[in-house]
Motif scaffolding. Structure first.
Motif, short mmCIF file in Angstrom:
data_model
loop_
_atom_site.label_atom_id
_atom_site.label_comp_id
_atom_site.label_asym_id
_atom_site.label_seq_id
_atom_site.Cartn_x
_atom_site.Cartn_y
_atom_site.Cartn_z
N ASN A 208 1.39 6.90 -8.47
CA ASN A 208 0.44 6.34 -9.44
C ASN A 208 -0.78 7.23 -9.63
N SER A 209 -1.35 7.69 -8.53
CA SER A 209 -2.56 8.52 -8.66
C SER A 209 -2.23 9.88 -9.27
N ARG A 210 -1.05 10.42 -8.98
CA ARG A 210 -0.64 11.69 -9.60
C ARG A 210 -0.56 11.54 -11.12
N THR B 51 -0.35 9.71 -4.56
CA THR B 51 0.85 8.88 -4.67
C THR B 51 1.40 9.05 -6.09
N ARG C 246 3.14 3.06 3.01
CA ARG C 246 4.60 3.16 2.91
C ARG C 246 5.04 4.61 3.09
N ASN C 247 4.25 5.55 2.57
CA ASN C 247 4.55 6.97 2.79
C ASN C 247 4.40 7.32 4.27
N ASN D 35 -6.88 13.94 -0.46
CA ASN D 35 -5.60 13.58 0.16
C ASN D 35 -5.54 14.03 1.62
N ASN E 62 0.84 -1.21 0.00
CA ASN E 62 0.00 0.00 0.00
C ASN E 62 0.87 1.26 0.00
N SER E 63 0.79 2.04 -1.08
CA SER E 63 1.68 3.21 -1.24
C SER E 63 1.49 4.23 -0.14
N PHE E 64 0.25 4.47 0.24
CA PHE E 64 0.01 5.46 1.29
C PHE E 64 0.63 5.01 2.61
N GLU F 12 -5.77 9.66 -1.71
CA GLU F 12 -4.32 9.68 -1.48
C GLU F 12 -3.51 9.98 -2.73
#
Length: 340
Positions: free
Chosen positions: A284-286, A282, A76-77, A299, A72-74, A280
């Motif tokens: 990918n979403s950006r 990230t 990990r951030n 976000n 999960n990218s969020f 969120e």
């Protein structure tokens, strides 16, 4: 001017050392002398600055952060922000330990909480799963004098000290308002994708979304929420299946994670003119937002959430209340025109 310990010593007729012993509950002071000092404190209206006293004593605050592992990218951030805070520990007088547990696993989370050393921990911050065993573990920590703050996902009905996260019900309402306006009067279905409805943030977002859609956009009907455990592969398969089954789907709201899978599914249906809102910001979403596959990203600032948790846990350890205005986590709405 605010009264000082010198004023207390003068009014009570005792030494500064005696005042210090009374303020810090140290032995060696007669009951009569303690009463004199306490009387002077009441007379002067003295309020002790606990934070300053702890700074002078160079008190250290041992903190534990428990976050879900996995891709999960969020998350990990979020973990990266905790690690950055750990690097600042000398300045902030903290000692931060990070524990990762399998995502969406309340049993593993309960075990991690049960292993915490009560005597050597000032506070615990965790991404909560709303489950009885997790709530019971938080109760045990609280009873042992350890402050607990929830991050991102709350634990309603528990005795946690503070929730460091956005208003998720309002976030769901915001998503519905955006999708309703993006659809601009079109009739059809909205696919709602969730990670797990055992998470309070996902439940609240889904409830807020359904409420606004029903009240303000009766031309739109929801499908779901479809639970995907925030797994990108499962998100891709489920979104692809629904889009193939229902040609009248006009919008998608992903209230959880797994945006990589959603983006892959949307790439195969560019001609559908789907209105899409996700959570969120990230990498990918950006990219999907700039390419037009996604219309808006809601976000939350995970760095602010981590810093808030540290402030709250330190304050609770000192017996103080946090400043609500300072700890309010805002919800950002990003379109491709205002990306930071």
């Amino acid at each position: 001017m605010r009264p000082t310990v010198h004023d207390i010593a003068s009014v009570a007729g005792v030494s500064l050392a005696t005042v210090d012993r009374v303020l810090n509950n140290r032995p060696g002071v007669r009951r009569q002398t303690i009463e004199k000092v306490e009387g002077a404190i009441r007379h002067l209206g003295y309020v002790r600055d606990v934070a300053a006293a702890n700074l002078a004593k160079r008190r250290l605050y041992p903190l534990v952060f428990i976050v879900p592992g996995g891709p999960n990218s969020f998350m990990r951030n979020l973990e990266a922000e905790v690690r950055a805070a750990a690097e600042r520990s000398t300045i902030e007088r903290t000692s931060i330990r990070i524990e990762t547990v399998p995502p969406l696993d309340p049993v593993a989370l309960e075990r991690a909480l049960a292993k915490i050393d009560h005597a050597n921990t000032s506070g615990v911050a965790l991404v909560a799963a709303d489950a009885p065993q997790v709530r019971a573990a938080v109760e045990r920590l609280t009873d042992a004098g350890v402050a607990v703050a929830t991050l991102v996902s709350d634990l309603p009905g528990s005795r946690r000290s503070h929730f460091c996260g956005i208003d998720n019900f309002a976030a769901g309402r915001t998503a519905a308002g955006l999708i309703g306006r993006f659809c601009s009067g079109r009739e059809g279905k909205v696919l709602v994708v969730a990670g797990s409805m055992t998470l309070s943030d996902h439940m609240d977002r889904a409830a807020g979304f359904a409420e606004v859609l029903k009240e303000e956009f009766p031309n739109l009907e929801t499908i779901g929420p479809i639970e995907t455990n925030d797994d990108a592969g499962l998100v891709q398969r489920e979104v692809t299946r629904v889009l193939a089954t229902y040609p009248d789907v006009v919008a998608v709201y992903n209230l959880g994670a797994g945006n990589r899978g959603l983006i892959e599914a949307l790439s195969e249906h560019r001609v559908r003119r789907l209105s899409v809102v996700v959570h969120e910001l990230t990498a990918n979403s950006r990219r999907a937002l700039t390419e037009g596959l996604i219309d808006a990203i809601l976000n939350q600032d995970c760095g602010h959430e981590v810093r808030s948790a540290i402030r709250v846990l330190k304050a609770r350890a000192d017996g103080l209340d946090p400043l609500d205005a300072q700890e309010r986590i805002r919800l950002d709405i990003f379109l491709k025109d205002n990306l930071p």
